[in-house]
Design a protein around this motif. Sequence first.
Motif, mmCIF file in Angstrom:
data_model
loop_
_atom_site.group_PDB
_atom_site.id
_atom_site.type_symbol
_atom_site.label_atom_id
_atom_site.label_comp_id
_atom_site.label_asym_id
_atom_site.label_seq_id
_atom_site.Cartn_x
_atom_site.Cartn_y
_atom_site.Cartn_z
ATOM 1 N N UNK A 33 11.373 55.055 -20.125
ATOM 2 C CA UNK A 33 12.470 54.111 -19.917
ATOM 3 C C UNK A 33 13.760 54.743 -20.423
ATOM 4 N N UNK A 34 14.784 54.678 -19.584
ATOM 5 C CA UNK A 34 16.041 55.312 -19.935
ATOM 6 C C UNK A 34 17.169 54.715 -19.121
ATOM 7 N N UNK A 35 18.272 54.441 -19.798
ATOM 8 C CA UNK A 35 19.513 54.041 -19.123
ATOM 9 C C UNK A 35 20.619 54.930 -19.681
ATOM 10 N N UNK A 36 21.377 55.525 -18.798
ATOM 11 C CA UNK A 36 22.454 56.411 -19.234
ATOM 12 C C UNK A 36 23.466 55.653 -20.085
ATOM 13 N N UNK A 37 24.059 56.384 -21.020
ATOM 14 C CA UNK A 37 25.084 55.810 -21.890
ATOM 15 C C UNK A 37 26.207 55.219 -21.046
ATOM 16 N N UNK A 38 26.716 54.093 -21.495
ATOM 17 C CA UNK A 38 27.827 53.454 -20.803
ATOM 18 C C UNK A 38 27.411 52.470 -19.730
ATOM 19 N N UNK A 39 26.124 52.391 -19.460
ATOM 20 C CA UNK A 39 25.656 51.416 -18.472
ATOM 21 C C UNK A 39 25.363 50.104 -19.184
ATOM 22 N N UNK A 40 25.506 49.034 -18.461
ATOM 23 C CA UNK A 40 25.219 47.719 -19.031
ATOM 24 C C UNK A 40 24.216 47.008 -18.133
#
Length: 160
Positions: free
Chosen positions: A79-86
């Motif tokens: 699980x991963x979401x790039x920095x700056x994503x909401x």
Amino acid sequence: MGLAGVDEPGVLALLEELSATLARLTGDTGAQSFSLDDLRTGGACLAVARDDRGRLWGCGALRPLATEDGCVAMELKRMFARAGTRGVGAALLAFLEAEALGRNVEVIRLSTRRVNERAVRFYRQHGYLPCAPWGRYVGREASVCLEKRLQWSASASPPA
């Protein structure tokens, strides 16, 4: 949001970015407990989040998990979401949970490092509760194991 193959453009780079981020946060890339071959086996899936221009913003995977109690389970990985994503992480998790429901999965389990407090909080906020460690996580104090029993609705039929 949708399912993807590991060989699709940008997917490997996103997974490498995840590994580098994990190494910075926890001191470990997580590569010991996950292989790209895991995604090439029957029953596994990889979900990716893209923006309207096709840029990848996050990913998450499910792989079949054998259980001692015989319930139908999958393990949540990468699980991963790039920095700056909401909201990308929450959207990916909801997508993967729906995918699991469609496969008649009863429980999703995961392990993350205790030091990754943000991840632990995220999963707890989404209904994941502590569970007994399994497999390679037994006896590993650095890991916290969590699970979520999936809820069947009128639109999803329970396992046979």
